[in-house]
Design an enzyme around this catalytic site. Sequence first.
Site, PDB file in Angstrom:
ATOM      1  N   GLY A 169     153.392  20.555  22.054  1.00 11.56           N
ATOM      2  CA  GLY A 169     154.097  19.837  23.107  1.00 11.56           C
ATOM      3  C   GLY A 169     153.918  18.337  23.035  1.00 11.56           C
ATOM      4  CG  MET A 199     156.749  26.625  17.739  1.00 13.05           C
ATOM      5  SD  MET A 199     157.945  27.893  18.210  1.00 13.05           S
ATOM      6  CE  MET A 199     157.478  29.237  17.110  1.00 13.05           C
ATOM      7  CB  ILE A 253     159.993  23.405  20.604  1.00 16.71           C
ATOM      8  CG1 ILE A 253     158.722  24.224  20.874  1.00 16.71           C
ATOM      9  CG2 ILE A 253     160.595  23.770  19.251  1.00 16.71           C
ATOM     10  CD1 ILE A 253     158.997  25.724  21.057  1.00 16.71           C
ATOM     11  CB  CYS A 254     156.148  19.880  18.429  1.00 16.44           C
ATOM     12  SG  CYS A 254     154.989  19.574  19.767  1.00 16.44           S
ATOM     13  CD  GLN A 255     151.891  25.274  16.393  1.00 23.24           C
ATOM     14  OE1 GLN A 255     152.864  25.421  15.648  1.00 23.24           O
ATOM     15  NE2 GLN A 255     151.310  26.298  16.998  1.00 23.24           N
TER      16      GLN A 255
END
Length: 117
Positions: free
Chosen positions: A87, A112, A83-85
């Site tokens: 995608g 996120m 996961i990141c902020q």
Amino acid sequence: MEWIIIAAIVLFFAWRLMPAKGIRTVDADGLKEMLGDKDKQFIDVRTPAEYKGRHIKEFKNIPLNTLQAKQASLDKSKEAVVICQSGMRSAQAARLLKKAGFDRVTNVRGGMGAWNG
């Protein structure tokens, strides 16, 4: 001639957004069902500052720029959920892990930014 350039740009971005072969994607709701699964390792590839600001407790912070050096600390027999902020960075991380020999890799679509848990 302009439409050829525009079409090429659109195709390039469409190609970049498509998941790599063998990489699953899951949305935030699907992620909720995965949390707690001991057969999965959860990796947050955002910066330490982003992670500190807000994160999901099951996720271990391994920033994208350090992932290649730290991938040996990960278990290839477990599914890697990334996961990141938004995608985008996690899609890069997923491709990196797949190329490194991880068989089961999942990218969290929307990151996120889509998480409301």
